[in-house]
Write a protein that holds these residues in place. Structure first.
Motif, PDB file in Angstrom:
ATOM      1  N   ILE A  13       0.764  -1.380  -0.119  1.00 51.48           N
ATOM      2  CA  ILE A  13       0.074  -0.139   0.061  1.00 51.48           C
ATOM      3  C   ILE A  13       0.901   1.087   0.002  1.00 51.48           C
ATOM      4  O   ILE A  13       0.547   2.321  -0.540  1.00 51.48           O
ATOM      5  N   ILE A  14       1.981   1.174   0.815  1.00 56.39           N
ATOM      6  CA  ILE A  14       2.836   2.232   0.830  1.00 56.39           C
ATOM      7  C   ILE A  14       3.447   2.646  -0.462  1.00 56.39           C
ATOM      8  O   ILE A  14       3.696   3.715  -0.991  1.00 56.39           O
ATOM      9  N   ILE A  15       3.868   1.590  -1.108  1.00 55.40           N
ATOM     10  CA  ILE A  15       4.642   1.661  -2.362  1.00 55.40           C
ATOM     11  C   ILE A  15       3.838   2.267  -3.433  1.00 55.40           C
ATOM     12  O   ILE A  15       3.912   2.997  -4.183  1.00 55.40           O
ATOM     13  N   TRP A  16       2.535   1.552  -3.310  1.00 54.75           N
ATOM     14  CA  TRP A  16       1.496   2.031  -4.244  1.00 54.75           C
ATOM     15  C   TRP A  16       1.263   3.603  -4.036  1.00 54.75           C
ATOM     16  O   TRP A  16       1.334   4.415  -5.158  1.00 54.75           O
ATOM     17  N   THR A  17       1.117   4.242  -2.773  1.00 50.81           N
ATOM     18  CA  THR A  17       0.571   5.399  -2.566  1.00 50.81           C
ATOM     19  C   THR A  17       2.160   6.435  -3.054  1.00 50.81           C
ATOM     20  O   THR A  17       1.761   7.257  -3.618  1.00 50.81           O
ATOM     21  N   LEU A  18       3.070   5.893  -2.914  1.00 48.96           N
ATOM     22  CA  LEU A  18       4.323   6.630  -3.066  1.00 48.96           C
ATOM     23  C   LEU A  18       4.341   6.761  -4.718  1.00 48.96           C
ATOM     24  O   LEU A  18       5.115   7.903  -5.099  1.00 48.96           O
ATOM     25  N   THR A  19       4.073   5.873  -5.574  1.00 46.72           N
ATOM     26  CA  THR A  19       4.310   5.814  -6.697  1.00 46.72           C
ATOM     27  C   THR A  19       3.107   6.312  -7.617  1.00 46.72           C
ATOM     28  O   THR A  19       3.246   7.235  -8.615  1.00 46.72           O
ATOM     29  N   ASP A  46       1.290   0.912  13.447  1.00 47.30           N
ATOM     30  CA  ASP A  46       2.096   2.204  13.440  1.00 47.30           C
ATOM     31  C   ASP A  46       3.578   2.115  13.607  1.00 47.30           C
ATOM     32  O   ASP A  46       3.925   1.206  14.463  1.00 47.30           O
ATOM     33  N   ALA A  47       4.384   2.830  13.283  1.00 47.22           N
ATOM     34  CA  ALA A  47       5.885   2.735  13.367  1.00 47.22           C
ATOM     35  C   ALA A  47       6.185   3.023  14.836  1.00 47.22           C
ATOM     36  O   ALA A  47       7.228   2.962  15.286  1.00 47.22           O
ATOM     37  N   LEU A  48       5.530   4.109  15.234  1.00 51.76           N
ATOM     38  CA  LEU A  48       5.778   4.595  16.596  1.00 51.76           C
ATOM     39  C   LEU A  48       4.775   4.287  17.637  1.00 51.76           C
ATOM     40  O   LEU A  48       3.680   3.767  17.509  1.00 51.76           O
ATOM     41  N   ARG A 243      10.587   2.395   6.010  1.00 54.13           N
ATOM     42  CA  ARG A 243      10.625   2.784   7.257  1.00 54.13           C
ATOM     43  C   ARG A 243      10.617   4.069   7.975  1.00 54.13           C
ATOM     44  O   ARG A 243       9.541   4.680   8.604  1.00 54.13           O
ATOM     45  N   LEU A 244      11.480   4.792   7.331  1.00 57.47           N
ATOM     46  CA  LEU A 244      11.558   6.266   7.582  1.00 57.47           C
ATOM     47  C   LEU A 244      10.272   7.053   7.119  1.00 57.47           C
ATOM     48  O   LEU A 244       9.900   7.948   7.884  1.00 57.47           O
TER      49      LEU A 244
END
Length: 287
Positions: A13-19, A46-48, A243-244
Motif C-alpha cells: 500500500i505504501i509503495i502504491w501510494t508513493l508511486t 504504526d511505526a511509533l 520505514r523512515l
C-alpha cells in the motif's frame, strides 16, 4: 509468518501510494504524496508508540513459534558463534556495509555471548572489552553494563565508531547519551541510519514511561539537519527508506494527512527531506 504477510501488504500500500501520489494543495502536494494516510491499517501497525516518542517493535514470527523451535535455534547458534561474532563486528565497523547484522540468530547470539565467561568459566571466552560485547549485553537488557563497557572504549579511543553507535542506541532510553549518536552519525551517517533501522527488528531496547524522552523527535531533527545525505547517498535499501517514511508520517501527520508541524522553517526542511527520500526510493522501485 502471519506478521510478514501483513507487513508485505502494508508495504504494498505504501509503495502504491508513493508511486501514484495523492497530494492536495500546491505547496504541500509533493510532500503529502509521500506520506500515506493508512486509514485502513490497524493502529498497532504504526511505526511509533502511542506517545510518538519511541519505536514500536515488529516481530517477524510469533512468540509461540519461537518457543517451539528454541532448542534447535540455540543449537545452531552455538555452532555459528564465531561467524555470528564476525557479523556483529562488521555491523559495528565504520564502513559502507549497510546490510551487516541482518541475521535472525543475533538475539540468541547476544544472550549466549554475554554469558560466555560464566558458562565456560573462562574470562577470555568472550572479548569483554569490545563493542560487540557491549551489544551482546544489550540483548540481555544489561544496559548499565553495556554503557560502562562502551564508555571505557570511548575513553580509550574517542574515535571508536562501534562504541559510539552502541551508546547512540542506548540513548533511546537515556537522553544524556544522544551526543554519542550524533558523533556516530557525523562519522558515518549512512551506516548509523542503517543500524538505527536494524535495531527495530533485531534489538528491542526497553524503556518505561517515567524514563521516556522524545528520542524520535531528536533523531528526526538530526535527519532534517543533515537531509542532504539522502541526496548524496543512494546505497540505502528500500525497506530503510520506507520505514523512515512511516516514522515521519506517524510523527508529523495526523490520520487525515494534515501536517502537525507549526514551525515554518522545519516544514520546508521536512519537505526537502521527503523529496530526497522519495527520489531515491522511486529509482529503487522502478528497478
Amino acid at each position: 509468518m502471519y506478521y510478514a504477510v501483513k507487513n508485505n501488504w502494508v508495504l504494498g500500500i505504501i509503495i502504491w501510494t508513493l508511486t501514484t501520489g495523492m497530494g492536495w494543495g500546491d505547496e504541500l502536494q509533493q510532500s503529502i504524496a509521500l506520506v500515506p494516510p493508512l486509514r485502513n491499517i490497524p493502529k498497532e501497525l504504526d511505526a511509533l508508540s502511542y506517545s510518538k516518542r519511541t519505536f514500536k517493535y515488529q516481530k517477524a514470527v510469533s512468540v509461540s513459534r519461537q518457543v517451539r523451535q528454541i532448542g534447535q535455534k540455540i543449537d545452531k547458534t552455538i555452532h555459528l558463534l564465531p561467524k555470528l561474532e564476525e557479523t556483529v563486528i562488521e555491523l559495528l565497523q565504520n564502513n559502507d556495509n549497510l546490510m551487516a547484522g541482518r541475521n535472525i540468530f543475533l538475539p540468541i547470539w547476544g544472550g549466549i555471548y554475554a554469558n560466555l565467561p560464566e558458562l565456560t568459566g573462562k574470562k577470555d571466552s568472550a572479548v569483554t572489552n569490545s563493542p560487540q560485547y557491549a551489544l551482546a549485553l544489550m540483548f540481555t537488557e544489561r544496559y548499565e553494563e553495556a554503557e560502562k563497557t562502551a564508555l571505557k572504549l570511548i575513553e580509550k579511543n574517542p574515535g571508536d565508531y562501534g562504541a559510539a553507535v552502541v551508546l547512540g542506541l542506548l540513548s533511546i532510553q537515556k537522553e544524556a547519551l544522544f551526543p554519542y549518536l550524533k558523533k556516530a552519525f557525523q562519522a558515518n551517517p549512512a551506516k548509523t541510519i542503517a543500524i538505527i533501522d536494524w535495531h527495530i527488528d533485531t534489538l528491542e531496547i526497553t524503556t518505561s514511561k517515567d524514563r521516556e524522552w522524545d528520542f524520535i523527535g531528536a533523531y528526526l531533527d538530526l535527519l532534517l539537519e543533515n537531509r542532504k545525505i539522502f541526496a548524496e547517498n543512494t546505497s540505502f535499501e528500500s525497506f530503510i527508506l520506507i520505514r523512515l517514511l512511516k516514522i515521519i508520517r506517524s510523527k508529523y501527520y495526523d490520520i487525515n494527512c494534515n501536517l502537525l508541524l507549526q514551525d515554518a522553517a522545519k516544514k520546508n526542511e521536512l519537505q526537502e527531506l521527503l523529496k530526497f527520500i522519495n527520489s531515491d526510493l522511486s529509482k529503487k522501485i522502478r528497478r
